[in-house]
Enzyme design. Sequence first.
Site, mmCIF file in Angstrom:
data_model
loop_
_atom_site.group_PDB
_atom_site.id
_atom_site.type_symbol
_atom_site.label_atom_id
_atom_site.label_comp_id
_atom_site.label_asym_id
_atom_site.label_seq_id
_atom_site.Cartn_x
_atom_site.Cartn_y
_atom_site.Cartn_z
ATOM 1 N N SER A 108 -22.946 71.657 1.628
ATOM 2 C CA SER A 108 -23.441 73.189 1.354
ATOM 3 C C SER A 108 -24.714 73.229 0.858
ATOM 4 O O SER A 108 -24.814 74.426 0.136
ATOM 5 C CB SER A 108 -22.267 73.842 0.669
ATOM 6 O OG SER A 108 -22.502 75.327 1.119
ATOM 7 N N LYS A 156 -23.529 80.064 6.500
ATOM 8 C CA LYS A 156 -24.186 78.866 7.099
ATOM 9 C C LYS A 156 -23.713 78.604 8.305
ATOM 10 O O LYS A 156 -24.544 77.971 9.133
ATOM 11 C CB LYS A 156 -24.094 77.691 5.954
ATOM 12 C CG LYS A 156 -25.067 77.789 4.832
ATOM 13 C CD LYS A 156 -24.744 76.525 3.837
ATOM 14 C CE LYS A 156 -25.622 76.522 2.718
ATOM 15 N NZ LYS A 156 -24.916 77.466 1.524
ATOM 16 N N SER A 188 -21.194 80.755 1.439
ATOM 17 C CA SER A 188 -21.898 79.814 2.224
ATOM 18 C C SER A 188 -21.242 79.531 3.680
ATOM 19 O O SER A 188 -22.006 78.937 4.407
ATOM 20 C CB SER A 188 -21.836 78.217 1.662
ATOM 21 O OG SER A 188 -22.696 78.242 0.644
#
Length: 358
Positions: A116, A61, A58
């Site tokens: 997340s 991101k 993640s």
Amino acid sequence: MSTVGGELLGRPGPQVQRGPGAPELPTGLSGRSWLVADAESGEILAANNAHWELPPASTLKMLFADTVLPKLPRTKTHTVVPSDLEGMGAGSSAVGVKEGSSYSVRDLWLGVFLRSGNDAVRVLATMNGGIPKTVKDMQAHAEELQALDTHVVTPDGYDADQQVSSAYDLTLFARSGLQKADFREYCSTVSAQFPGEEQPGKKRESFAIVNTNRLLTGEGMERGPYKGMAGVKNGSTTNAGNTFTGVAQHDGRKLLVTVMNPDIQEPHEVYKETERLLDWGFEAAGRVKPVGMLVPPKGAAGNGKGGDGQAGGDHAQASVAGSGSGGMWTAVGIAGGALVALGAGAFVVHRRWPRPKA
């Protein structure tokens, strides 16, 4: 490995050039790849396998946010339909987005950064024109940033064949994102209220969400929150292991540290190794010769432009202060938010490009 940013960054193993009085690198580091850089000058103080292409989880991101955030006004709302959430991988992290309920862009970004939430990513990607377009946009932005180790397959970092990044590239994404006031606000927020499900005839409730960045919250960390911590993003998947990029400030100096996939399988190891590298970096700064540089975006090299692929200056953008001495990007104007660790009520990164050669 690539040599973008300097020849030493293409060499395997730890790279550091210690000068008089410089501390030794921390012992017991098990991250397969890591990097310590000055967030403003871009000087890389030390690195280990900086360009090793690894699954990012993640932390990808950060690229998603840096790419999409400037395109969507924070007050814009969207009502979620079933197709928005299609394709989420099994076991995906989620903030709790519900079909039939409406959310503001700000709500969704808080869901992305604090929890997340892959569900929030999917909705924002829909608002950006869909998953395929968003992946294409992210790949183009990575190339603009000269993050050439990165291949984007999913916008949320969920494991996918051939999806890779590197400690070097993740640090570029963080540094670029930190030029944007909204990005800084979201990644530094410790806790927030997230809207619950809308139900006919009932008052809509909200529920608390807490940032999963343990160096920001201090949860489970022996030393509590890391002094001066102001973001950025963590990640964890089966293929990637644990990944993390963090930024912190001590006495006016701002450091970025990225750690990818520690071999030591202990709770919170990625944060512990980041903590030790930050401690080392703040002590070593000014006593080591840089082993490389964080390169400027293609559009910014030598021309004083911001180079994050965006034009104009809405509230989510950093301002660009062009100067004849090489072009300084000055990120301005974040109100305090939840930067309790800083105590100063503001965190600003001034991104400096090297002076052009005569």
